[in-house]
Structure formats: C-alpha cells, structure tokens
Write a protein that holds these residues in place. Sequence first.
Motif, PDB file in Angstrom:
ATOM      1  N   THR A 150      53.072  38.090  42.173  1.00  0.00           N
ATOM      2  CA  THR A 150      52.186  39.110  42.740  1.00  0.00           C
ATOM      3  C   THR A 150      50.769  38.938  42.225  1.00  0.00           C
ATOM      4  OG1 THR A 150      52.572  40.840  41.040  1.00  0.00           O
ATOM      5  CG2 THR A 150      54.116  40.749  42.901  1.00  0.00           C
ATOM      6  N   LYS A 151      50.620  38.491  40.981  1.00  0.00           N
ATOM      7  CA  LYS A 151      49.281  38.302  40.440  1.00  0.00           C
ATOM      8  C   LYS A 151      48.639  37.014  40.957  1.00  0.00           C
ATOM      9  CE  LYS A 151      48.955  42.152  38.311  1.00  0.00           C
ATOM     10  NZ  LYS A 151      47.978  43.173  38.763  1.00  0.00           N
ATOM     11  N   HIS A 152      49.449  35.996  41.272  1.00  0.00           N
ATOM     12  CA  HIS A 152      48.901  34.834  41.964  1.00  0.00           C
ATOM     13  C   HIS A 152      48.317  35.273  43.309  1.00  0.00           C
ATOM     14  CE1 HIS A 152      49.801  31.114  39.704  1.00  0.00           C
ATOM     15  NE2 HIS A 152      50.767  31.831  39.149  1.00  0.00           N
ATOM     16  N   PHE A 153      49.001  36.192  43.981  1.00  0.00           N
ATOM     17  CA  PHE A 153      48.469  36.729  45.237  1.00  0.00           C
ATOM     18  C   PHE A 153      47.104  37.372  45.013  1.00  0.00           C
ATOM     19  CE2 PHE A 153      47.572  40.313  47.957  1.00  0.00           C
ATOM     20  CZ  PHE A 153      47.675  39.754  49.217  1.00  0.00           C
ATOM     21  N   VAL A 154      46.990  38.183  43.961  1.00  0.00           N
ATOM     22  CA  VAL A 154      45.728  38.869  43.693  1.00  0.00           C
ATOM     23  C   VAL A 154      44.591  37.867  43.515  1.00  0.00           C
ATOM     24  CG1 VAL A 154      44.485  40.363  42.084  1.00  0.00           C
ATOM     25  CG2 VAL A 154      46.864  40.882  42.674  1.00  0.00           C
ATOM     26  N   HIS A 155      44.848  36.808  42.759  1.00  0.00           N
ATOM     27  CA  HIS A 155      43.800  35.812  42.530  1.00  0.00           C
ATOM     28  C   HIS A 155      43.415  35.096  43.820  1.00  0.00           C
ATOM     29  CE1 HIS A 155      43.444  35.622  38.016  1.00  0.00           C
ATOM     30  NE2 HIS A 155      44.440  36.471  38.186  1.00  0.00           N
ATOM     31  N   GLY A 156      44.399  34.716  44.618  1.00  0.00           N
ATOM     32  CA  GLY A 156      44.098  34.044  45.878  1.00  0.00           C
ATOM     33  C   GLY A 156      43.381  34.953  46.862  1.00  0.00           C
ATOM     34  N   PHE A 157      43.862  36.170  46.972  1.00  0.00           N
ATOM     35  CA  PHE A 157      43.230  37.124  47.875  1.00  0.00           C
ATOM     36  C   PHE A 157      41.812  37.440  47.416  1.00  0.00           C
ATOM     37  CE2 PHE A 157      42.611  41.684  49.126  1.00  0.00           C
ATOM     38  CZ  PHE A 157      42.430  41.440  50.481  1.00  0.00           C
ATOM     39  N   GLY A 158      41.620  37.545  46.104  1.00  0.00           N
ATOM     40  CA  GLY A 158      40.292  37.830  45.586  1.00  0.00           C
ATOM     41  C   GLY A 158      39.280  36.765  45.972  1.00  0.00           C
ATOM     42  N   GLU A 159      39.687  35.504  45.919  1.00  0.00           N
ATOM     43  CA  GLU A 159      38.778  34.423  46.319  1.00  0.00           C
ATOM     44  C   GLU A 159      38.455  34.515  47.810  1.00  0.00           C
ATOM     45  OE1 GLU A 159      40.458  30.716  45.158  1.00  0.00           O
ATOM     46  OE2 GLU A 159      40.365  31.149  43.005  1.00  0.00           O
ATOM     47  N   ASN A 160      39.469  34.804  48.622  1.00  0.00           N
ATOM     48  CA  ASN A 160      39.241  34.934  50.067  1.00  0.00           C
ATOM     49  C   ASN A 160      38.345  36.134  50.374  1.00  0.00           C
ATOM     50  OD1 ASN A 160      40.985  32.803  50.301  1.00  0.00           O
ATOM     51  ND2 ASN A 160      42.710  33.997  51.045  1.00  0.00           N
ATOM     52  N   LEU A 161      38.591  37.236  49.664  1.00  0.00           N
ATOM     53  CA  LEU A 161      37.803  38.446  49.892  1.00  0.00           C
ATOM     54  C   LEU A 161      36.347  38.235  49.492  1.00  0.00           C
ATOM     55  CD1 LEU A 161      37.724  41.435  50.670  1.00  0.00           C
ATOM     56  CD2 LEU A 161      38.422  41.981  48.321  1.00  0.00           C
ATOM     57  N   ALA A 162      36.121  37.505  48.411  1.00  0.00           N
ATOM     58  CA  ALA A 162      34.747  37.226  47.985  1.00  0.00           C
ATOM     59  C   ALA A 162      33.964  36.522  49.080  1.00  0.00           C
ATOM     60  CB  ALA A 162      34.757  36.394  46.707  1.00  0.00           C
ATOM     61  N   GLU A 163      34.615  35.591  49.777  1.00  0.00           N
ATOM     62  CA  GLU A 163      33.941  34.877  50.871  1.00  0.00           C
ATOM     63  C   GLU A 163      33.592  35.827  52.009  1.00  0.00           C
ATOM     64  OE1 GLU A 163      32.935  31.617  51.067  1.00  0.00           O
ATOM     65  OE2 GLU A 163      33.397  31.704  48.929  1.00  0.00           O
ATOM     66  N   GLU A 164      34.510  36.737  52.326  1.00  0.00           N
ATOM     67  CA  GLU A 164      34.241  37.703  53.401  1.00  0.00           C
ATOM     68  C   GLU A 164      33.102  38.644  53.026  1.00  0.00           C
ATOM     69  OE1 GLU A 164      36.526  41.370  55.752  1.00  0.00           O
ATOM     70  OE2 GLU A 164      37.685  39.899  54.610  1.00  0.00           O
ATOM     71  N   MET A 165      33.138  39.161  51.803  1.00  0.00           N
ATOM     72  CA  MET A 165      32.125  40.131  51.391  1.00  0.00           C
ATOM     73  C   MET A 165      30.752  39.498  51.245  1.00  0.00           C
ATOM     74  SD  MET A 165      34.255  42.526  48.672  1.00  0.00           S
ATOM     75  CE  MET A 165      32.906  43.712  48.513  1.00  0.00           C
ATOM     76  N   ARG A 166      30.727  38.227  50.878  1.00  0.00           N
ATOM     77  CA  ARG A 166      29.449  37.535  50.705  1.00  0.00           C
ATOM     78  C   ARG A 166      28.634  37.546  51.995  1.00  0.00           C
ATOM     79  NH1 ARG A 166      31.343  33.082  48.654  1.00  0.00           N
ATOM     80  NH2 ARG A 166      31.126  33.796  46.491  1.00  0.00           N
TER      81      ARG A 166
END
Length: 225
Positions: A150-166
């Motif tokens: 579940t925490k691997h998911f958080v790290h992967g999703f966080g990287e994807n979300l950073a690209e969207e928010m940027r």
Amino acid sequence: MSRTLFITGASSGIGAATARAAAEAGWRVALAARSADRLDALVREIGGDALALPCDATDADALKAAMARAAETFGGLDAAFANAGMGASAAGAENGDLANWRAMIDVNVWGLVATVHAALPHLRKTKGHMLLTGSRAGRATLKGSVYGATKHFVHGFGENLAEEMREWGGRCTVIAPGMVDTPFFDEAKPQALKAEDVARAVVYALEQPAHVTVGEVYLMPNPEG
C-alpha cells in the motif's frame, strides 16, 4: 496572510503532531478523524485557528463536505495532508487476515485517493500543496507485506500526482518516515522517530518558496543520535 492546512488522521500520532507544528508556524488547521472527542481536545489545545471535522477518511462524500466546511470557515484551502493510515499483522501473504487487509487497503489506498480527489478543486484555486504519508516500507522490499505494497502505491501515486499538479502550479510531497513511535504500534518504540520529527518534515515542505518543490522527505531514526 494565514494559510489553511487540512489533515486526515489528525486525532493522534503524526496527524496531531503536524497540527500542533503547523499551527505554531502560523497555519490554520482543519482536523479530520473519526474520533470527535480527541479532535475537540486538540482544537481546545491549539485554539481559534483549529477546526474539528469528524469524519471517516474512507467516506468520499464526508471528506468533500469536511473540506467544503473548512474552506468556507477559513476562506479556502492552501494545503492538504492525506495522513490517515493503518497497518496489518506481519503474517505474510499466505497467513494474513483478509479482513484486516481489506480494511487497511480501504484506508491506505482508497482513503488517500478520496482525500486527494476532494482536495484538488480547492488546491487548484490557491495553487496549493498536497502531502501524502508514505513510508520507508514504500521504498523497500518487505517479505509478503501487503502494508508495504500500500505504501508503494502511495509513492507511485505521489509521483504521478506531482506531474498533474505541476500543470497548474501546485505541488505534491510524499513524507516517507521509517518507524515512528506512535499509537500505530501496540508497544512503545523508543528507538524510533517521534511524531514531532515527522511533523517538522511536513512543515519544512510546506514552508518552501513557491518555486521550490520538495518531492519527497525521507527520514530515518539515527541509532547514534
């Protein structure tokens, strides 16, 4: 001008420590958790710049309503911290408890994405900051660990979300601690990080100037400290 931070899992541990540290740094804090009594006590401790918003982090509608109330009360949201989480026994993939896993995945994965989904319309207005509680377990291989996954998911999703928010000037940070001595564990962990250590990492990421993005803060206990 004061800024507002919305925190899930705010009634104890990392969430409560972050509420205190952020308020000390001048932030108004909107505090979400299931325990209304603990939230009320924390609000009394912090004072007028804190708002208790009892809700379950897995209830998407309740999260949206809580964030709307926070934004209405404080005039908007500048940051949100998807911090609510739970663990599971270390029994491994063959012997683990399916019901325990289901509850954990609901909080650690669904609750996190539901929090992000509710927060982004508010953060887009302020070019705000989304923070996610990851873990050393999200950067390591742990034998049979569903929690770690579940925490691997958080790290992967966080990287994807950073690209969207940027794309619209927002920022995303994953806060990734090693073991932290909180009520997350049944027994005290005196050699672990303290919740206040993680809270300082959150405030550090929040306080960076707008042209700086802290993608991840990875912190571990120092046995020689």
